[in-house]
Design a protein around this motif. Structure first.
Motif, PDB file in Angstrom:
ATOM      1  N   ASP A  47      20.315 -40.403  15.383  1.00  0.00           N
ATOM      2  CA  ASP A  47      19.694 -39.434  14.481  1.00  0.00           C
ATOM      3  C   ASP A  47      19.695 -38.029  15.067  1.00  0.00           C
ATOM      4  OD1 ASP A  47      19.204 -41.399  12.648  1.00  0.00           O
ATOM      5  OD2 ASP A  47      17.123 -41.749  13.267  1.00  0.00           O
ATOM      6  N   ASP A  48      19.625 -37.936  16.402  1.00  0.00           N
ATOM      7  CA  ASP A  48      19.562 -36.601  17.005  1.00  0.00           C
ATOM      8  C   ASP A  48      20.945 -36.003  17.284  1.00  0.00           C
ATOM      9  OD1 ASP A  48      20.111 -38.397  19.001  1.00  0.00           O
ATOM     10  OD2 ASP A  48      18.683 -37.576  20.458  1.00  0.00           O
ATOM     11  N   LEU A  49      22.005 -36.650  16.808  1.00  0.00           N
ATOM     12  CA  LEU A  49      23.325 -36.008  16.787  1.00  0.00           C
ATOM     13  C   LEU A  49      23.382 -35.217  15.490  1.00  0.00           C
ATOM     14  CD1 LEU A  49      26.133 -35.493  17.937  1.00  0.00           C
ATOM     15  CD2 LEU A  49      26.892 -37.649  16.920  1.00  0.00           C
ATOM     16  N   ARG A  50      22.772 -34.033  15.503  1.00  0.00           N
ATOM     17  CA  ARG A  50      22.509 -33.275  14.274  1.00  0.00           C
ATOM     18  C   ARG A  50      23.787 -32.922  13.521  1.00  0.00           C
ATOM     19  NH1 ARG A  50      19.716 -28.136  15.850  1.00  0.00           N
ATOM     20  NH2 ARG A  50      19.668 -27.829  13.590  1.00  0.00           N
ATOM     21  N   LEU A  51      24.869 -32.718  14.243  1.00  0.00           N
ATOM     22  CA  LEU A  51      26.110 -32.318  13.590  1.00  0.00           C
ATOM     23  C   LEU A  51      26.607 -33.381  12.625  1.00  0.00           C
ATOM     24  CD1 LEU A  51      28.429 -30.170  13.502  1.00  0.00           C
ATOM     25  CD2 LEU A  51      29.578 -31.548  15.244  1.00  0.00           C
ATOM     26  N   CYS A  52      26.413 -34.658  12.973  1.00  0.00           N
ATOM     27  CA  CYS A  52      27.087 -35.733  12.242  1.00  0.00           C
ATOM     28  C   CYS A  52      26.175 -36.857  11.755  1.00  0.00           C
ATOM     29  CB  CYS A  52      28.191 -36.343  13.118  1.00  0.00           C
ATOM     30  SG  CYS A  52      29.408 -35.155  13.722  1.00  0.00           S
ATOM     31  N   HIS A  53      24.865 -36.753  11.933  1.00  0.00           N
ATOM     32  CA  HIS A  53      24.037 -37.912  11.594  1.00  0.00           C
ATOM     33  C   HIS A  53      23.997 -38.194  10.089  1.00  0.00           C
ATOM     34  CE1 HIS A  53      20.826 -35.003  10.602  1.00  0.00           C
ATOM     35  NE2 HIS A  53      20.292 -35.982   9.911  1.00  0.00           N
ATOM     36  N   ASN A  54      24.398 -37.226   9.255  1.00  0.00           N
ATOM     37  CA  ASN A  54      24.412 -37.424   7.795  1.00  0.00           C
ATOM     38  C   ASN A  54      25.801 -37.222   7.214  1.00  0.00           C
ATOM     39  OD1 ASN A  54      24.649 -34.715   8.243  1.00  0.00           O
ATOM     40  ND2 ASN A  54      23.242 -34.084   6.605  1.00  0.00           N
ATOM     41  N   VAL A  82      26.361 -26.906  15.245  1.00  0.00           N
ATOM     42  CA  VAL A  82      25.484 -27.078  14.074  1.00  0.00           C
ATOM     43  C   VAL A  82      25.287 -25.764  13.315  1.00  0.00           C
ATOM     44  CG1 VAL A  82      23.160 -27.722  13.319  1.00  0.00           C
ATOM     45  CG2 VAL A  82      24.334 -29.100  15.053  1.00  0.00           C
ATOM     46  N   PRO A  83      25.003 -24.648  14.002  1.00  0.00           N
ATOM     47  CA  PRO A  83      24.814 -23.393  13.265  1.00  0.00           C
ATOM     48  C   PRO A  83      26.027 -22.979  12.443  1.00  0.00           C
ATOM     49  CG  PRO A  83      23.952 -23.183  15.491  1.00  0.00           C
ATOM     50  CD  PRO A  83      24.709 -24.479  15.441  1.00  0.00           C
ATOM     51  N   LEU A  84      27.243 -23.296  12.902  1.00  0.00           N
ATOM     52  CA  LEU A  84      28.440 -22.931  12.148  1.00  0.00           C
ATOM     53  C   LEU A  84      28.476 -23.680  10.821  1.00  0.00           C
ATOM     54  CD1 LEU A  84      31.052 -21.221  12.235  1.00  0.00           C
ATOM     55  CD2 LEU A  84      32.217 -23.278  13.037  1.00  0.00           C
ATOM     56  N   VAL A  85      28.098 -24.966  10.829  1.00  0.00           N
ATOM     57  CA  VAL A  85      28.044 -25.742   9.586  1.00  0.00           C
ATOM     58  C   VAL A  85      27.043 -25.106   8.626  1.00  0.00           C
ATOM     59  CG1 VAL A  85      27.475 -27.988   8.578  1.00  0.00           C
ATOM     60  CG2 VAL A  85      28.781 -27.884  10.706  1.00  0.00           C
ATOM     61  N   HIS A  86      25.919 -24.639   9.170  1.00  0.00           N
ATOM     62  CA  HIS A  86      24.896 -24.009   8.333  1.00  0.00           C
ATOM     63  C   HIS A  86      25.390 -22.725   7.672  1.00  0.00           C
ATOM     64  CE1 HIS A  86      21.412 -26.089  10.729  1.00  0.00           C
ATOM     65  NE2 HIS A  86      22.091 -26.915   9.955  1.00  0.00           N
ATOM     66  N   LYS A  87      26.418 -22.097   8.233  1.00  0.00           N
ATOM     67  CA  LYS A  87      26.913 -20.836   7.682  1.00  0.00           C
ATOM     68  C   LYS A  87      27.746 -21.030   6.415  1.00  0.00           C
ATOM     69  CE  LYS A  87      25.151 -18.282  10.925  1.00  0.00           C
ATOM     70  NZ  LYS A  87      23.990 -17.406  10.642  1.00  0.00           N
ATOM     71  N   ASN A  88      28.090 -22.292   6.089  1.00  0.00           N
ATOM     72  CA  ASN A  88      28.864 -22.579   4.875  1.00  0.00           C
ATOM     73  C   ASN A  88      30.163 -21.782   4.798  1.00  0.00           C
ATOM     74  OD1 ASN A  88      26.941 -24.389   3.905  1.00  0.00           O
ATOM     75  ND2 ASN A  88      25.804 -22.792   2.844  1.00  0.00           N
ATOM     76  N   CYS A  89      30.850 -21.636   5.940  1.00  0.00           N
ATOM     77  CA  CYS A  89      32.079 -20.847   5.935  1.00  0.00           C
ATOM     78  C   CYS A  89      33.243 -21.610   5.299  1.00  0.00           C
ATOM     79  CB  CYS A  89      32.438 -20.398   7.350  1.00  0.00           C
ATOM     80  SG  CYS A  89      32.421 -21.709   8.601  1.00  0.00           S
ATOM     81  N   HIS A  90      33.168 -22.937   5.257  1.00  0.00           N
ATOM     82  CA  HIS A  90      34.154 -23.741   4.543  1.00  0.00           C
ATOM     83  C   HIS A  90      33.510 -25.091   4.237  1.00  0.00           C
ATOM     84  CE1 HIS A  90      37.664 -26.288   3.725  1.00  0.00           C
ATOM     85  NE2 HIS A  90      38.256 -25.158   3.366  1.00  0.00           N
ATOM     86  N   PRO A  91      33.753 -25.658   3.041  1.00  0.00           N
ATOM     87  CA  PRO A  91      33.097 -26.915   2.674  1.00  0.00           C
ATOM     88  C   PRO A  91      33.514 -28.107   3.524  1.00  0.00           C
ATOM     89  CG  PRO A  91      34.710 -26.263   1.013  1.00  0.00           C
ATOM     90  CD  PRO A  91      34.546 -25.096   1.923  1.00  0.00           C
ATOM     91  N   GLY A  92      34.657 -27.995   4.231  1.00  0.00           N
ATOM     92  CA  GLY A  92      35.120 -29.113   5.052  1.00  0.00           C
ATOM     93  C   GLY A  92      34.752 -28.997   6.515  1.00  0.00           C
ATOM     94  N   THR A  93      33.913 -28.040   6.887  1.00  0.00           N
ATOM     95  CA  THR A  93      33.621 -27.796   8.305  1.00  0.00           C
ATOM     96  C   THR A  93      33.018 -29.019   8.982  1.00  0.00           C
ATOM     97  OG1 THR A  93      33.242 -25.451   7.825  1.00  0.00           O
ATOM     98  CG2 THR A  93      32.456 -26.283   9.946  1.00  0.00           C
ATOM     99  N   GLN A  94      31.987 -29.613   8.369  1.00  0.00           N
ATOM    100  CA  GLN A  94      31.340 -30.760   9.001  1.00  0.00           C
ATOM    101  C   GLN A  94      32.277 -31.957   9.097  1.00  0.00           C
ATOM    102  OE1 GLN A  94      28.127 -32.758   6.904  1.00  0.00           O
ATOM    103  NE2 GLN A  94      27.054 -33.197   8.820  1.00  0.00           N
ATOM    104  N   ALA A 152      41.061 -35.754   5.385  1.00  0.00           N
ATOM    105  CA  ALA A 152      40.914 -34.485   4.681  1.00  0.00           C
ATOM    106  C   ALA A 152      39.655 -34.553   3.837  1.00  0.00           C
ATOM    107  CB  ALA A 152      42.136 -34.221   3.816  1.00  0.00           C
ATOM    108  N   MET A 153      39.403 -33.499   3.089  1.00  0.00           N
ATOM    109  CA  MET A 153      38.231 -33.510   2.208  1.00  0.00           C
ATOM    110  C   MET A 153      38.580 -33.082   0.797  1.00  0.00           C
ATOM    111  SD  MET A 153      34.509 -31.773   2.738  1.00  0.00           S
ATOM    112  CE  MET A 153      33.181 -32.125   1.586  1.00  0.00           C
ATOM    113  N   THR A 154      39.473 -32.124   0.679  1.00  0.00           N
ATOM    114  CA  THR A 154      39.937 -31.677  -0.626  1.00  0.00           C
ATOM    115  C   THR A 154      41.447 -31.546  -0.570  1.00  0.00           C
ATOM    116  OG1 THR A 154      39.557 -29.406   0.108  1.00  0.00           O
ATOM    117  CG2 THR A 154      37.831 -30.411  -1.233  1.00  0.00           C
ATOM    118  N   GLN A 155      42.077 -31.341  -1.681  1.00  0.00           N
ATOM    119  CA  GLN A 155      43.533 -31.242  -1.710  1.00  0.00           C
ATOM    120  C   GLN A 155      44.009 -29.986  -0.990  1.00  0.00           C
ATOM    121  OE1 GLN A 155      45.476 -33.543  -2.628  1.00  0.00           O
ATOM    122  NE2 GLN A 155      43.998 -34.908  -3.585  1.00  0.00           N
TER     123      GLN A 155
END
Length: 299
Positions: A47-54, A82-94, A152-155
């Motif tokens: 659970d404390d692997l914040r980048l990937c736990h969800n 983790v902060p980079l994912v929070h920035k929503n710079c690309h939907p496939g970042t996580q 991948a995540m999107t085309q």
């Protein structure tokens, strides 16, 4: 073996809700080298692997695809992203990062697609550069597969319409005003911080030049010397045209954060100095004891 490969493909589609580029037949699995000392094993994602736990699945392979061999090492290295994912710079970042830090538990590792890496890199590099960080060598996109099976995540021809709801092209150091978590993330990406008022803001090429008033109260000094502080000028990297409400009201006092990159001082965070805000008071209180990720990439 062919049926096993088909099962692997079905599992990835089901668990990750991703796209597997290329057909799933045994002859087409051409994995990158897997030459670690330990054989890969499945581990529950903590659970404390914040980048990937969800991220959408519950078990990961160790060693991972970045050669981390223990959960402790993965958590330490992943926390700075983790902060980079929070920035929503690309939907496939996580998805991209977790495919490397916490690869889904299958018989064989499946790497992220090269085009996904390139899309995340192109979307997030401006954010990283705003804080003075380059795209790291360990994520060089050329080493990821282009024509084989990959995650991948999107085309590949996806447009900006795939950006997550709420995405806004704001200046990264200016976002999430008076949000305690954002303030602490900005602090971790900074070498120094102080309370000050802004004298003037000028456009300089593609940057914004922030000239401060002389009086400043240090909150975090870092390696900033007093002589540097007196004449300090900060630059909002690539921020000439992005909206930053804090730089439009020069009558307020601000918590201003920055770091030195080459010979330039970058503005890495700016928040209104507002002791009536619960989030502001919470962040200021935690600054002295807050434990930042102890690694070079913090966004």
């Amino acid at each position: 073996m062919r049926s096993t490969s088909r099962s692997m493909c079905r599992m990835v589609r089901l668990v990750l809700t991703l796209v597997l580029v290329s057909a799933c037949s045994a002859s087409e699995y051409e994995y990158l080298s897997w030459n670690y000392g330990k054989p890969p094993q499945c581990w529950d994602i903590p659970d404390d692997l914040r980048l990937c736990h969800n991220v959408g699945y519950t078990q990961m392979l160790l060693p991972n695809l970045l050669e981390h061999e223990t959960i402790v090492e993965v958590k330490q290295q992943a926390s700075s992203w983790v902060p980079l994912v929070h920035k929503n710079c690309h939907p496939g970042t996580q998805v991209f990062l977790c495919s490397l830090f916490a690869p889904v538990c299958l018989e064989r590792p499946i790497y992220p697609c090269r085009w996904l890496c390139e899309a995340v890199r192109d979307g997030c590099t401006p954010i990283m550069e705003a804080f003075g960080f380059p795209w790291p060598e360990m994520l060089t996109c050329d080493k990821f597969p282009q024509d084989e099976v990959c995650i991948a995540m999107t085309q590949p021809n996806a447009t900006d319409a795939t950006r997550p709801t709420g995405y806004s092209p704001i200046c990264p150091p200016c976002d999430n005003e008076l949000n305690a978590d954002a303030m602490l993330e900005h602090m971790c990406a900074s070498e120094f911080a102080f309370k000050a008022k802004i004298k003037e803001v000028q456009r300089e090429n593609m940057d914004r030049k922030v000239i401060l008033q002389k009086r400043k109260k240090m909150v975090k000094q870092g390696n900033l010397k007093k002589k540097d502080l007196k004449q300090l000028v900060l630059y909002l990297k690539n921020g000439a045209d992005c909206p930053c409400q804090q730089l439009e009201n020069l009558s307020n006092q601000y918590l201003i954060m920055g770091r030195k990159v080459d010979k330039q001082y970058l503005l890495t965070g700016i928040h209104k100095w507002d002791k009536t805000s619960k989030d502001f008071k919470k962040a200021i209180k935690k600054l002295k004891t807050y434990k930042c990720p102890a690694f070079e990439n913090v966004f």
